[in-house]
Design a protein around this motif. Structure first.
Motif, mmCIF file in Angstrom:
data_model
loop_
_atom_site.group_PDB
_atom_site.id
_atom_site.type_symbol
_atom_site.label_atom_id
_atom_site.label_comp_id
_atom_site.label_asym_id
_atom_site.label_seq_id
_atom_site.Cartn_x
_atom_site.Cartn_y
_atom_site.Cartn_z
ATOM 1 N N ALA A 45 3.247 -10.545 -1.961
ATOM 2 C CA ALA A 45 4.584 -10.376 -2.540
ATOM 3 C C ALA A 45 4.571 -10.353 -4.062
ATOM 4 C CB ALA A 45 5.504 -11.496 -2.059
ATOM 5 N N HIS A 46 3.398 -10.485 -4.665
ATOM 6 C CA HIS A 46 3.325 -10.526 -6.131
ATOM 7 C C HIS A 46 3.929 -9.277 -6.753
ATOM 8 C CE1 HIS A 46 1.860 -10.743 -10.214
ATOM 9 N NE2 HIS A 46 1.323 -9.545 -10.054
ATOM 10 N N ARG A 47 4.718 -9.501 -7.790
ATOM 11 C CA ARG A 47 5.227 -8.404 -8.597
ATOM 12 C C ARG A 47 5.379 -8.889 -10.036
ATOM 13 N NH1 ARG A 47 10.042 -8.697 -5.670
ATOM 14 N NH2 ARG A 47 8.689 -8.775 -3.848
ATOM 15 N N LYS A 98 4.421 -3.258 -6.450
ATOM 16 C CA LYS A 98 3.793 -1.984 -6.799
ATOM 17 C C LYS A 98 2.617 -1.697 -5.859
ATOM 18 C CE LYS A 98 3.360 -1.239 -11.128
ATOM 19 N NZ LYS A 98 2.883 -1.380 -12.528
ATOM 20 N N PRO A 99 2.580 -0.510 -5.273
ATOM 21 C CA PRO A 99 1.467 -0.174 -4.368
ATOM 22 C C PRO A 99 0.114 -0.227 -5.078
ATOM 23 C CG PRO A 99 3.273 1.390 -4.106
ATOM 24 C CD PRO A 99 3.594 0.558 -5.314
ATOM 25 N N ARG A 100 -0.901 -0.580 -4.324
ATOM 26 C CA ARG A 100 -2.273 -0.605 -4.818
ATOM 27 C C ARG A 100 -3.100 0.479 -4.130
ATOM 28 N NH1 ARG A 100 -0.376 -3.581 -8.567
ATOM 29 N NH2 ARG A 100 -1.171 -5.689 -8.933
ATOM 30 N N LEU A 101 -4.300 0.704 -4.665
ATOM 31 C CA LEU A 101 -5.216 1.666 -4.062
ATOM 32 C C LEU A 101 -5.461 1.335 -2.590
ATOM 33 C CD1 LEU A 101 -7.900 1.921 -6.869
ATOM 34 C CD2 LEU A 101 -6.682 3.890 -5.913
ATOM 35 N N TYR A 138 0.804 -1.219 0.000
ATOM 36 C CA TYR A 138 0.000 0.000 0.000
ATOM 37 C C TYR A 138 0.840 1.274 0.000
ATOM 38 C CZ TYR A 138 -4.001 -2.997 0.853
ATOM 39 O OH TYR A 138 -4.973 -3.963 0.727
ATOM 40 N N GLY A 139 2.140 1.164 -0.040
ATOM 41 C CA GLY A 139 3.001 2.338 -0.033
ATOM 42 C C GLY A 139 3.547 2.581 1.360
ATOM 43 N N SER A 140 4.847 2.815 1.460
ATOM 44 C CA SER A 140 5.501 2.903 2.768
ATOM 45 C C SER A 140 4.987 4.044 3.611
ATOM 46 C CB SER A 140 7.018 3.043 2.574
ATOM 47 O OG SER A 140 7.323 4.200 1.820
ATOM 48 N N SER A 141 4.426 5.081 2.975
ATOM 49 C CA SER A 141 3.945 6.229 3.753
ATOM 50 C C SER A 141 2.478 6.117 4.131
ATOM 51 C CB SER A 141 4.153 7.526 2.944
ATOM 52 O OG SER A 141 3.416 7.473 1.735
ATOM 53 N N GLN A 188 -0.199 10.121 -4.776
ATOM 54 C CA GLN A 188 1.055 10.536 -4.145
ATOM 55 C C GLN A 188 1.946 9.333 -3.842
ATOM 56 O OE1 GLN A 188 0.075 12.923 -0.736
ATOM 57 N NE2 GLN A 188 -0.985 14.490 -1.943
ATOM 58 N N ALA A 189 1.336 8.260 -3.290
ATOM 59 C CA ALA A 189 2.122 7.067 -2.954
ATOM 60 C C ALA A 189 2.726 6.435 -4.199
ATOM 61 C CB ALA A 189 1.236 6.059 -2.216
#
Length: 273
Positions: free
Chosen positions: A33-35, A198-201, A12-15, A226-227
């Motif tokens: 862990a999917h990428r 990759k971050p998701r919504l 979800y993004g580190s921030s 932003q993320a």
């Protein structure tokens, strides 16, 4: 930081402020862990591994047990190169040791109905039949992808084979009533560390309780923008997810030939009444 916390922060993004649920196991860890992997070593994918992936695919849910899908495993270098060209010159398709082309398959059901069941198969000409086949093949392919990743293999789905589906059908010698829906490259990752998660919504944008609400999603979309911009910048990629979505749906050119899918489906025998 626990493994679960680290996995959720990546997804979800580190921030992003998000407390991961207490529920955790190896399956969820593998899924988070999917990428997408687009760089492969030349090591082959053995027949036994392919058989295991297809068994996993066949274990996916299928509406009414109709099993309205098939898959073509393409290992031949020349054929993979031709498919890579048809899919927008995507070189990683030719590089991967195996390219699985997933098919919505009404041919088998039509044959069973008319040749064995002695009926007319008129219901196969309705949108419902095509929708069942598309749902079935998506569920099956996702099972196969998860199985592949659990074995240390890398994958990436390729929707671009729908840019020129009639050419793909000719290349694979598909009979009428069979349609190529998407591809899946499978192979040993060359540089897995470079294939980031990759971050998701945010979940608040996709999870609704009791009834659907659109307006509250806007704030979460902007937070995601932003993320993801942070993620794209670190990877040296063009920023703005919002612009990416608008580019896909804002003009017909964004469909890259897929605006002709209805005609292609009908040519392949999907009447869509």
């Amino acid at each position: 930081m626990t493994t679960a916390e680290s996995s959720y922060r990546l997804r979800y993004g580190s921030s992003t402020a998000f407390a991961p649920p207490a529920v955790w196991n190896d399956v969820i860890a593998q899924q988070l862990a999917h990428r997408s992997v687009r760089s492969y070593r030349p090591d082959p994918v053995p027949d036994d591994t392919l058989a295991a992936l297809i068994a996993a695919a066949q274990s996916a849910p299928t509406s009414g047990n109709l099993q309205l899908w098939s898959v073509v495993a393409v290992r031949d270098d020349v054929r993979r190169t031709r498919l890579a060209e048809l899919a927008g010159e995507q070189e990683f398709i030719a590089q991967a040791p195996v390219f699985l082309v997933w098919l919505a398959d009404l041919a088998r059901a039509r044959h069973i109905t008319t040749e064995i069941g002695s009926a007319t198969a008129e219901a196969a000409d309705f949108v419902e039949a095509a929708l069942l086949a598309f749902v079935d093949v998506a569920l099956a392919a996702q099972n196969a992808a998860l199985a592949a990743e659990s074995l240390g293999l890398g994958t990436v789905f390729v929707g671009a084979i729908r840019n020129r589906p009639l050419d793909v059908a000719a290349e694979l010698r598909l009979p009428p009533n069979v349609f190529p829906v998407f591809g899946l490259t499978v192979g040993h990752p060359d540089r897995l560390d470079e294939a980031a998660v990759k971050p998701r919504l945010p979940q608040q944008a996709v999870l609704h309780h009791e009834t659907y609400e659109l307006e509250p999603q806007e704030a979460h979309v902007h937070a995601y923008e932003q993320a993801l911009n942070t993620f794209y910048a670190s990877a040296g990629l063009p920023t703005s997810w919002i612009a990416r979505v608008a580019g896909r749906f804002g003009a017909v050119e964004g469909l890259k030939g897929r605006e002709h899918l209805r005609e292609a489906l009908q040519i392949r025998g999907f009447e869509l009444r």
